[in-house]
Design a protein around this motif. Structure first.
Motif, PDB file in Angstrom:
ATOM      1  N   UNK A 231      11.884  -5.648   0.620  1.00  0.00           N
ATOM      2  CA  UNK A 231      11.178  -6.480  -0.359  1.00  0.00           C
ATOM      3  C   UNK A 231      10.383  -7.578   0.344  1.00  0.00           C
ATOM      4  N   UNK A 232      10.966  -8.176   1.382  1.00  0.00           N
ATOM      5  CA  UNK A 232      10.270  -9.208   2.152  1.00  0.00           C
ATOM      6  C   UNK A 232       8.969  -8.667   2.741  1.00  0.00           C
ATOM      7  N   UNK A 249      -3.980  -3.539   0.111  1.00  0.00           N
ATOM      8  CA  UNK A 249      -2.827  -4.259   0.643  1.00  0.00           C
ATOM      9  C   UNK A 249      -2.115  -5.036  -0.456  1.00  0.00           C
ATOM     10  N   UNK A 250      -2.869  -5.653  -1.346  1.00  0.00           N
ATOM     11  CA  UNK A 250      -2.244  -6.413  -2.429  1.00  0.00           C
ATOM     12  C   UNK A 250      -1.397  -5.524  -3.320  1.00  0.00           C
ATOM     13  N   UNK A 251      -1.953  -4.394  -3.724  1.00  0.00           N
ATOM     14  CA  UNK A 251      -1.235  -3.505  -4.644  1.00  0.00           C
ATOM     15  C   UNK A 251      -0.043  -2.867  -3.940  1.00  0.00           C
ATOM     16  N   UNK A 252      -0.255  -2.389  -2.703  1.00  0.00           N
ATOM     17  CA  UNK A 252       0.856  -1.788  -1.965  1.00  0.00           C
ATOM     18  C   UNK A 252       1.972  -2.804  -1.746  1.00  0.00           C
ATOM     19  N   UNK A 253       1.592  -4.033  -1.401  1.00  0.00           N
ATOM     20  CA  UNK A 253       2.589  -5.075  -1.194  1.00  0.00           C
ATOM     21  C   UNK A 253       3.358  -5.403  -2.454  1.00  0.00           C
ATOM     22  N   UNK A 254       2.652  -5.491  -3.580  1.00  0.00           N
ATOM     23  CA  UNK A 254       3.325  -5.800  -4.843  1.00  0.00           C
ATOM     24  C   UNK A 254       4.265  -4.674  -5.267  1.00  0.00           C
ATOM     25  N   UNK A 255       3.836  -3.420  -5.063  1.00  0.00           N
ATOM     26  CA  UNK A 255       4.673  -2.281  -5.429  1.00  0.00           C
ATOM     27  C   UNK A 255       5.941  -2.257  -4.570  1.00  0.00           C
ATOM     28  N   UNK A 256       5.775  -2.406  -3.251  1.00  0.00           N
ATOM     29  CA  UNK A 256       6.931  -2.397  -2.347  1.00  0.00           C
ATOM     30  C   UNK A 256       7.826  -3.611  -2.595  1.00  0.00           C
ATOM     31  N   UNK A 257       7.209  -4.772  -2.798  1.00  0.00           N
ATOM     32  CA  UNK A 257       7.982  -5.986  -3.025  1.00  0.00           C
ATOM     33  C   UNK A 257       8.807  -5.916  -4.291  1.00  0.00           C
ATOM     34  N   UNK A 258       8.200  -5.460  -5.380  1.00  0.00           N
ATOM     35  CA  UNK A 258       8.937  -5.381  -6.645  1.00  0.00           C
ATOM     36  C   UNK A 258      10.003  -4.293  -6.602  1.00  0.00           C
ATOM     37  N   UNK A 259       9.667  -3.134  -6.033  1.00  0.00           N
ATOM     38  CA  UNK A 259      10.646  -2.052  -5.940  1.00  0.00           C
ATOM     39  C   UNK A 259      11.813  -2.467  -5.038  1.00  0.00           C
ATOM     40  N   UNK A 260      11.485  -3.121  -3.923  1.00  0.00           N
ATOM     41  CA  UNK A 260      12.538  -3.579  -3.014  1.00  0.00           C
ATOM     42  C   UNK A 260      13.435  -4.625  -3.648  1.00  0.00           C
TER      43      UNK A 260
END
Length: 476
Positions: A231-232, A249-260
Motif C-alpha cells: 500500500x505504501x 502513475x496516478x491511477x496505478x498508484x491509487x489502485x495499488x494503494x487502495x487495494x493494498x
C-alpha cells in the motif's frame, strides 16, 4: 509539445488505466486471476512505451540530452525486463513471498528516485503543494524500500528473529519527526532548492526509519507487513504521478494503494489485531509464559495408518500452511487427494487468510499443483463444515489452527479467527517436529484427544500415504 504525440500519449494512458482496473477486477477470482495479471501487465507495457513518445515533442533546449536519456531509459528497461524474466522463471514457489517483498521494495525505491530527481532539479520552478506531495512520496517510497528489504531478508532467513532495544518506539518516533521536519525545511525554507547534501540526509533518515520500523516486527506479522508496504508503494507512486502530471502513475498508484490498504486491513482482521498493533507491539517477542499449562499429551501416528483411515472416511478437509511450501509437497498432496476422491471420499481444502507468508500464498501453491478451484474454500465458507468431517489434516500450519485463540483468554493469540480443525472427529497434524509457530505460542491442538501427530517432511509423508493407499487398493 506537438499535438499528435501528446494525443497518442493521453490515449495510451487512458487505455493503460482501463487495463489496470480491469486486470485488478479479474484478479478477484481464482478462475480469472491469471488472465487478470496478463491484462494489467499489458497496461503497464502500454504506459511504459507511451513514455518514449515524449521525445517527439521535446523543445530544442532539451535536444542535447535527448540521445543520452533515450539510451539510459532503454538500457534500464532492457536490463530490468531480462532480470525480472530470469528471476521470475527460476524462483521457487517457497520463495515467492520474498520475491513479492523485493519487487514491492523496488516500486517504492522507484517512486523515491523520481522524488529525488525532482528535488535536485535546480531548473524547476517548485510550488508549495507539489513540493509537499513530492516530499511525502519520497518519505513513503523510501520507507517502503528499506522496510521491504528487511521483510525480504527475514522471509529469506538472512535475518533471524527480531531486533528490539529499550525505548524502541520513542527512538522510531523521534527519527520520524526529525525526517519529517527536514522535509518541511526543504519545502518551506529552501523552496525545493535544497543542497544535494540536505536531500541526501533526508533520504538517509527515511531509509533508516524504514529499517528501524520493520526490524522489531515478528515473523508472524510478515503477511500484514508485506501488504502494508505494498500500500505504501502504491501511495508513493500515486503522489509522484501527481507531481509529474502523469495519469498512468496516478491511477496505478491509487489502485495499488487502495487495494493494498484493504488487504492490510483484511490481514489484520484475520489476526484479530489492528495495523498499529502489528507495527508498534512486541508480539512474538517472548514465548508462551502467560498461556498457562496445556493438558494432554502428543500422540504419534504412522503415515500409512493415517492414510488408510482417510481412505475409508466420508469427508476429509486439508488445512495447509507454510510447511507445505517448504517441503514442496503440493504435487504429492494432490496426487494423494485424487486417490481419495477416486475412492469416493469428499475432499476440501480450507485456507486461512494469513496461511503461509503472504496473502494468497496457499491458493497459489495449490493452483500450481492443479487443485481445482472448487475444492478450495476460505475460512468463513468452510469453518462450519469441520464438525461434519471424519478427518481434518493439518499440513505445516500452526497458529492458524490453534484452539487457544478461541478458548484460552490467557493466550497471546486469543481472539484470532482460526480454522476449526479441532472439531473434526479425527485430526492428523503433519509436522517435522514439535516446534511452535511464528507467534511463539504452544499449539493446544497438538495435545487434544482427537489429534495424532504424523512427524516428518510433508513430501515424504505424502509419498508414504500414497503408497499405503495404493497397496490397499492393490490388495483388493
Amino acid at each position: 509539445m506537438n499535438l499528435q504525440p501528446q494525443l497518442i500519449i493521453d490515449a495510451s494512458y487512458f487505455a493503460a488505466a482501463f487495463l489496470f482496473i480491469y486486470g485488478l477486477k479479474r484478479m478477484s477470482s481464482p478462475v480469472t486471476a491469471r488472465s487478470g495479471i496478463v491484462v494489467a501487465g499489458v497496461g503497464m507495457l502500454v504506459a511504459t512505451l507511451a513514455s518514449f513518445l515524449y521525445v517527439f515533442g521535446v523543445n530544442e533546449a532539451a535536444q542535447p540530452h535527448l540521445t543520452t536519456n533515450i539510451i539510459l531509459a532503454a538500457t534500464a528497461l532492457g536490463v530490468g525486463t531480462l532480470w525480472a524474466w530470469w528471476s521470475g522463471k527460476r524462483v521457487a514457489m517457497t520463495a515467492m513471498p520474498q520475491m513479492v517483498a523485493l519487487y514491492n521494495g523496488m516500486g517504492g525505491g522507484a517512486a523515491a528516485a523520481i522524488a529525488a530527481v525532482e528535488l535536485l532539479r535546480t531548473s524547476a520552478t517548485h510550488t508549495t503543494i507539489p513540493l509537499i506531495v513530492t516530499i511525502v512520496g519520497a518519505l513513503i517510497g523510501s520507507v517502503s524500500l528499506s522496510g521491504s528489504l528487511i521483510a525480504w531478508a527475514k522471509l529469506d532467513g538472512k535475518i533471524n528473529g527480531t531486533w528490539r532495544v529499550k525505548g524502541q518506539q520513542v527512538i522510531n518516533g523521534a527519527l520520524f519527526l526529525l525526517t519529517l521536519g527536514l522535509g518541511l525545511f526543504i519545502v518551506f525554507a529552501e523552496h525545493g532548492h535544497a543542497s544535494p547534501q540536505v536531500v541526501a540526509v533526508f533520504f538517509g533518515l527515511a531509509l533508516i526509519f524504514g529499517v528501524l520500523m520493520t526490524m522489531p516486527i515478528g515473523g508472524a506479522d510478515m503477511p500484514v507487513v508485506i501488504s502494508l508496504y505494498n500500500a505504501f508503494t502504491g501511495l508513493a507512486v500515486g503522489f509522484e504521478g501527481y507531481v509529474l502530471q502523469n495519469p498512468a502513475l496516478m491511477i496505478a498508484g491509487m489502485v495499488v494503494g487502495s487495494a493494498g490498504t484493504l488487504l492490510t486491513l483484511l490481514m489484520a482482521k484475520a489476526m484479530n489485531r489492528s495495523v498499529s498493533n502489528v507495527i508498534f507491539s512486541n508480539f512474538g517477542a517472548t514465548g508462551d509464559e502467560s498461556q498457562g499449562e496445556i493438558k494432554g499429551t502428543m500422540k504419534a501416528a504412522e503415515a500409512g495408518d493415517a492414510a488408510v483411515n482417510m481412505r475409508y472416511a466420508s469427508k476429509v478437509i486439508f488445512a495447509p500452511g507454510y510447511g507445505l511450501a517448504v517441503a514442496q509437497a503440493q504435487h504429492k498432496l494432490f496426487e494423494f487427494v485424487k486417490l481419495l476422491t477416486d475412492a469416493g471420499v469428499e475432499v476440501k481444502f480450507a485456507i486461512h487468510p494469513v496461511a503461509g507468508r503472504m496473502p494468497g500464498h496457499m491458493n497459489v501453491l495449490l493452483a500450481e499443483a492443479g487443485v481445482p478451484y472448487d475444492m478450495i474454500y476460505d475460512l468463513e465458507d468452510i469453518n462450519e463444515e469441520f464438525k461434519e468431517a471424519d478427518v481434518a489434516v493439518v499440513i505445516g500450519a500452526n497458529d492458524t489452527v490453534n484452539p487457544a485463540a478461541r478458548t484460552n483468554k490467557s493466550s497471546p493469540i486469543y481472539g484470532m479467527p482460526i480454522l476449526n480443525v479441532d472439531q473434526a472427529r479425527q485430526v492428523y497434524v503433519i509436522k517435522r517436529g514439535q516446534g511452535k509457530g511464528y507467534s511463539g505460542v504452544e499449539n493446544e491442538l497438538f495435545f487434544a484427544d482427537n489429534t495424532s501427530m504424523v512427524y516428518g517432511d510433508a513430501q515424504k509423508v505424502m509419498v508414504a500415504m500414497i503408497q499405503a493407499v495404493k497397496q490397499l487398493e492393490g490388495g483388493h
